[in-house]
Design an enzyme around this catalytic site. Structure first.
Site, PDB file in Angstrom:
ATOM      1  N   PHE A  20      13.239  25.164  24.729  1.00  0.00           N
ATOM      2  CA  PHE A  20      14.244  25.313  23.673  1.00  0.00           C
ATOM      3  C   PHE A  20      15.210  24.134  23.629  1.00  0.00           C
ATOM      4  O   PHE A  20      15.657  23.634  24.664  1.00  0.00           O
ATOM      5  CB  PHE A  20      15.054  26.593  23.880  1.00  0.00           C
ATOM      6  CG  PHE A  20      14.282  27.839  23.527  1.00  0.00           C
ATOM      7  CD1 PHE A  20      13.046  27.761  22.911  1.00  0.00           C
ATOM      8  CD2 PHE A  20      14.798  29.086  23.803  1.00  0.00           C
ATOM      9  CE1 PHE A  20      12.337  28.895  22.576  1.00  0.00           C
ATOM     10  CE2 PHE A  20      14.105  30.242  23.471  1.00  0.00           C
ATOM     11  CZ  PHE A  20      12.872  30.139  22.846  1.00  0.00           C
ATOM     12  N   SER A  21      15.526  23.713  22.419  1.00  0.00           N
ATOM     13  CA  SER A  21      16.566  22.719  22.179  1.00  0.00           C
ATOM     14  C   SER A  21      17.825  23.460  21.732  1.00  0.00           C
ATOM     15  O   SER A  21      17.789  24.188  20.735  1.00  0.00           O
ATOM     16  CB  SER A  21      16.140  21.733  21.088  1.00  0.00           C
ATOM     17  OG  SER A  21      14.951  21.074  21.447  1.00  0.00           O
ATOM     18  N   PRO A  22      18.946  23.315  22.431  1.00  0.00           N
ATOM     19  CA  PRO A  22      20.151  24.100  22.124  1.00  0.00           C
ATOM     20  C   PRO A  22      20.639  23.949  20.691  1.00  0.00           C
ATOM     21  O   PRO A  22      21.201  24.882  20.127  1.00  0.00           O
ATOM     22  CB  PRO A  22      21.183  23.539  23.121  1.00  0.00           C
ATOM     23  CG  PRO A  22      20.368  22.981  24.242  1.00  0.00           C
ATOM     24  CD  PRO A  22      19.121  22.453  23.607  1.00  0.00           C
ATOM     25  N   ASN A  28      13.388  26.676  17.530  1.00  0.00           N
ATOM     26  CA  ASN A  28      13.120  27.486  18.718  1.00  0.00           C
ATOM     27  C   ASN A  28      12.407  28.779  18.344  1.00  0.00           C
ATOM     28  O   ASN A  28      11.414  29.172  18.982  1.00  0.00           O
ATOM     29  CB  ASN A  28      14.428  27.812  19.441  1.00  0.00           C
ATOM     30  CG  ASN A  28      15.104  26.574  20.003  1.00  0.00           C
ATOM     31  OD1 ASN A  28      14.448  25.553  20.204  1.00  0.00           O
ATOM     32  ND2 ASN A  28      16.388  26.654  20.241  1.00  0.00           N
TER      33      ASN A  28
END
Length: 304
Positions: A20-22, A28
């Site tokens: 996941f990329s914040p 995501n």
């Protein structure tokens, strides 16, 4: 071609991996949706991708996979930082008879073109290495033409900030290497420590074709514990054993390294290692090996 595709062995289990990329929640969610649609019966979610490039969830996933399974990702950049990184992962999986599939890229080692995919990826890695080497040569040549020395001027001048930056870069490279290789040795450490001594763990690993020393293994585990990629209990002191327990520990190590060995096979391995029966003589009897195995079971060194 259709007949070959129909005969292709279907993976027994599809395990999905999503990193996941914040900042991109939509992407995501799309990862998970795509993996579920592909038939993944379990999806491993990696959060907080740290600057050290540590991927503890991926490490755990790789440990959980068995021969015939397949690792599935939505895109290649979720699991690899470069073509060489990806090729190394795929080759490790191939050695364990585990497939790899990227839903958004033409990489699928579980299908009829799996071998071709690996060959193409290998050619890309070779091209990247050749281009990198060429750029390095051109850079050195240009620097010399301008009267400059190649390399880091800060290190040549022994600037503290340059030395600190180089030290951090080396440490990061070391941690990344441990993280990438841990699937081949950390499960054994977890199985044996702290009941077994470090010498015994090294003996088991090296009998499986690896090349460890006690000092290197302890340092590696210390670093993984510090990075919270391994349990701190692995560093606990192992119980003291009486000198007569030496043979019992050797038998336990041999059995863990190759559980298929018979009693006579274990005896043969002991003799190859230069060990001698406690009661004298040159040959180990199956009955004495059985006694040592029973003792190792009672001490909890090996499982029944």
């Amino acid at each position: 071609m259709q007949e070959k595709a129909n005969n292709q062995k279907t993976p027994t289990r599809l395990a999905g991996y999503a990193r996941f990329s914040p900042a991109d929640h939509q992407a995501n969610d799309r990862q998970v949706d795509d993996l579920r649609a592909a038939g993944c019966d379990r999806i491993y979610l990696e959060h907080g991708f740290s600057s050290s490039q540590a991927r503890p969830i991926l490490v755990r996933l790789l440990q959980d996979l068995n021969a015939g399974d397949a690792l599935v990702v939505a895109r290649l950049d979720r699991v690899a930082r470069s073509a060489s990184d990806l090729l190394a992962l795929i080759e490790k999986l191939k050695d364990r008879q585990i497939g790899f599939r990227s839903l958004g890229d033409p990489i699928d080692t579980t299908g009829p073109l799996g071998a071709f995919s690996i060959q193409v990826l290998g050619a890309i890695v070779d091209l990247e290495k050749a281009q990198s080497a060429e750029r390095a040569r051109e850079s050195i040549k240009a620097a010399k033409a301008q009267g400059r020395l190649p390399g880091n001027p800060g290190l040549r001048e022994k600037r503290p900030e340059a030395i600190e930056a180089a030290s951090k870069a080396r440490e990061k490279l070391y941690i990344d290497g441990l993280n990438a290789s841990s699937e081949t040795w950390l499960p054994v450490v977890r199985q044996l420590r702290p009941k077994h001594s470090w010498d015994n763990v090294v003996d088991v690993l090296n009998r499986r074709g690896q090349d460890w020393t006690v000092e290197r293994l302890r340092r590696a585990v210390h670093r993984l514990v510090r990075e919270q990629l391994a349990e701190k209990e692995l560093l606990d002191r192992s119980p003291r054993r009486a000198p007569e327990d030496h043979l019992m520990k050797k038998v336990a190590a041999i059995t863990i390294a190759d559980p298929s060995l018979s009693l006579r096979g274990i005896a043969s391995e002991l003799e190859k290692m230069g060990e001698r029966p406690a009661r004298g003589g040159k040959k180990f009897q199956p009955s004495s090996v059985r006694d040592l195995l029973d003792k190792a079971h009672r001490f909890g060194l090996i499982r029944r």
